[in-house]
Design a protein around this motif. Structure first.
Motif: not given
Ligand code: ADP
Length: 544
Positions: A53-67
């Motif tokens: 989750s932290n790595a995703l946030r650091a990559a600018g991923i927001m709620p609703g974005d697809r991973v």
């Protein structure tokens, strides 16, 4: 008046939190393509998921974005799954076994920003990047040493999360938020995205944990053969941690020997997979005279389960087979074939007929049978109709509104399956609407003939398709793949079928093929069979 109970939102982070806190030391075992086994537990996967989750946030991923993930079943995949969902992103599973054009279509349609893929899929990933501009970052499910050779910018999963803190505030959002995105495998046209919510996944886990469903417990060791990229992994990614079952994740290898060894080495008590996997396992067991020492029960679904398979597991190996039915759009479990009180009271042989049915509805769902005009049909066990289903774990629409409105005026979803429902409430699939053989205005169930033919001792896999007939519109023909070293001719198979199916169901031709084509999820690929039969004509003039 509202009830006075706590309005805690049913988000799936609560499941892995529970597993980490109350079953933290329970093992999760992964095996990679080379056969290397690694061990971790719910506590450690939970911590890794927070790092994700932290790595995703650091990559600018927001709620609703697809991973997106494109990986085999492994503990890293599990951490990615919960890490994305916990922060409110949408975990989108890609099936690496689809054709590259299909994968590109799906990835583009989903608009994923991050792709986490198995190193073995590196060629595919390179191709995908050229076609899917939304993907900003690629991570491979491995450590630094396992990184594949590639010209693209990428990092290993372990390095990606290594410096991230293992704390992150999860949840705290509406339970109706999107949680996962899984595309149908496209056997019925272009793949369509099913967008699960946290609530639907949470409720599905509770529904499937019932004693008359998957009945997983803290004492089980669960081998998840169903790929995590297929049909929401039958919800086992949620139900196993929910009860603290030991989880065994088999990676890429699905051959009989690999699966058998994992079952024995890890003490597996329960497993779930499509019939073809179990058939391969059974063949291996028979050829090598092997026994199970811990396996108690298996759920078989995804295609109809042949009687011979149920009998072999029960009579030769003491393993109970529970048939389940469902589809990507139903989360996926809808019905399960376990005995109710009146079926349990019948003699063993009579119970078999019910085991072969797809079963009874899980609590929380509704189903009905209708004709083409939408009129309800009787539940008499004889009248086939279109199977419609409704409930909190059933899709209301496809991602991107593909296909428009998919519900009837009462909110039921058309499964595309044709089935009967008997007086005991057992649903039985007779066909997919598009596979049914329409002969002289009547429907012939391809599935039923296949199941019976698969019971012939020489037959490994049987497939029935309809071919055009001048008088009857369509007639069934049967394709057989024989077991290695086995011999049979058309007359043997006909004799075997004689008396077991209605006379007018008898296939007009029986063809022997080296290999029945299977689709990316192990189901018989009838599109390919039909394409291969182009130009084929029936062997004699049966039009008289
Ligand atoms: P796809 O539709 O792309 O094949 P799914 O995995 O969602 O992907 O397939 C769901 C379909 O599989 C169902 O609609 C049904 O036709 C078939 N199916 C699932 N379970 C069973 C079962 N136990 N017996 C017969 N058919 C089944």
């Amino acid at each position: 008046m509202n009830g006075l109970m706590q309005g805690v939102q049913l988000t799936v982070d609560r499941i892995i939190n529970h597993a980490a806190q109350w079953h933290g030391g329970r093992e999760i075992v992964s095996r990679d393509a080379e056969g290397l086994v690694t061990r971790t537990d719910y506590g450690a996967v939970h911590a890794d998921a927070k790092r994700v989750s932290n790595a995703l946030r650091a990559a600018g991923i927001m709620p609703g974005d697809r991973v997106a993930t494109m990986g085999w079943n492994s503990a890293r995949h599990l951490a990615a799954w919960y890490g994305a969902a916990g922060m409110g992103a949408v975990l989108h599973t890609l099936n690496p076994r689809l054709f590259p054009e299909q994968i590109a279509y799906i990835a583009k349609h989903a608009g994923s920003r991050i792709l986490i893929a198995d190193p073995s899929t590196v060629d595919l990933v390179e191709q995908l990047l050229k076609q899917v501009p939304t993907i900003e970052r690629v991570i491979f499910f491995c450590d630094r040493a396992g990184m594949p050779e590639t010209h693209i910018a990428a990092i290993s999963f372990d390095e990606w999360i290594a410096d991230q803190p293992a704390d992150f505030v999860w949840g705290d959002f509406d339970e109706n938020s999107a949680c996962g995105l899984c595309y149908t495998s496209g056997t019925t046209g272009n793949p369509k995205g099913v967008l699960y919510s946290h609530r639907s996944n949470y409720i599905h886990a509770l529904m499937t944990l019932q004693a008359d469903a998957l009945a997983l417990s803290a004492r089980d060791t669960v081998l998840l053969v169903v790929p995590m990229y297929h049909a929401n992994a039958w919800g086992v990614v949620y139900s196993a941690p929910a009860v603290g079952a030991k989880l065994v994740l088999p990676g890429q290898r699905m051959d009989g020997e690999s699966i058998y060894r994992l079952i024995e080495e890890e003490g597996v008590t329960y497993s779930a997979a499509v019939p073809t996997v179990w058939q391969m396992l059974l063949e291996y067991m028979q050829e090598n005279d092997k026994r199970f020492s811990t396996l108690e029960r298996v759920t078989i679904g995804g295609s109809a389960c042949p009687e011979s398979l149920i009998r072999a597991f029960r009579d030769d190996y003491g393993v109970e087979v529970i048939q389940g039915w469902g589809m990507t759009e139903t989360s996926p479990l809808g019905t399960v074939s376990v005995a109710n009180a009146s079926v349990a009271a019948k003699p063993d042989e009579e119970q078999m007929a019910y085991k072969l049915k797809q079963g009874r509805l899980l609590c929380g769902l509704e189903m009905k049978l209708v004709d083409d005009a939408g009129n309800r049909l009787p539940h008499d066990g004889k009248t086939p109709g279109r199977l419609m289903i409704k409930g909190p774990t059933i899709a209301a629409a496809y991602f991107g509104a593909e296909g428009g409105n998919i519900l009837d005026e009462d909110g039921f979803f058309d499964t595309g399956d044709v089935s009967t429902i008997d007086a005991e409430g057992y649903m039985q699939i007779t066909d997919r609407a598009k596979d049914v053989v329409k002969s002289g205005g009547e429907w012939i169930s391809s599935i039923e003939i296949e199941n019976i033919a698969a019971g012939h001792e020489a037959v490994a896999i049987a497939a029935v398709v309809g071919v055009v007939h001048p008088k009857w519109d369509e007639r069934p023909i049967l394709l057989c793949q024989l077991k290695s070293g086995a011999q049979a001719d058309a007359a043997d198979i006909k004799q075997y079928l004689d008396g077991k199916i209605a006379k007018w169901w008898m296939p007009d031709d029986i063809l022997f093929v080296d290999e029945i084509p299977l689709g990316p999820t192990g189901k018989i690929d009838k599109l390919t069979i039909r394409a291969g039969l182009e130009g084929y004509s029936l062997p004699f003039d049966a039009s008289l």
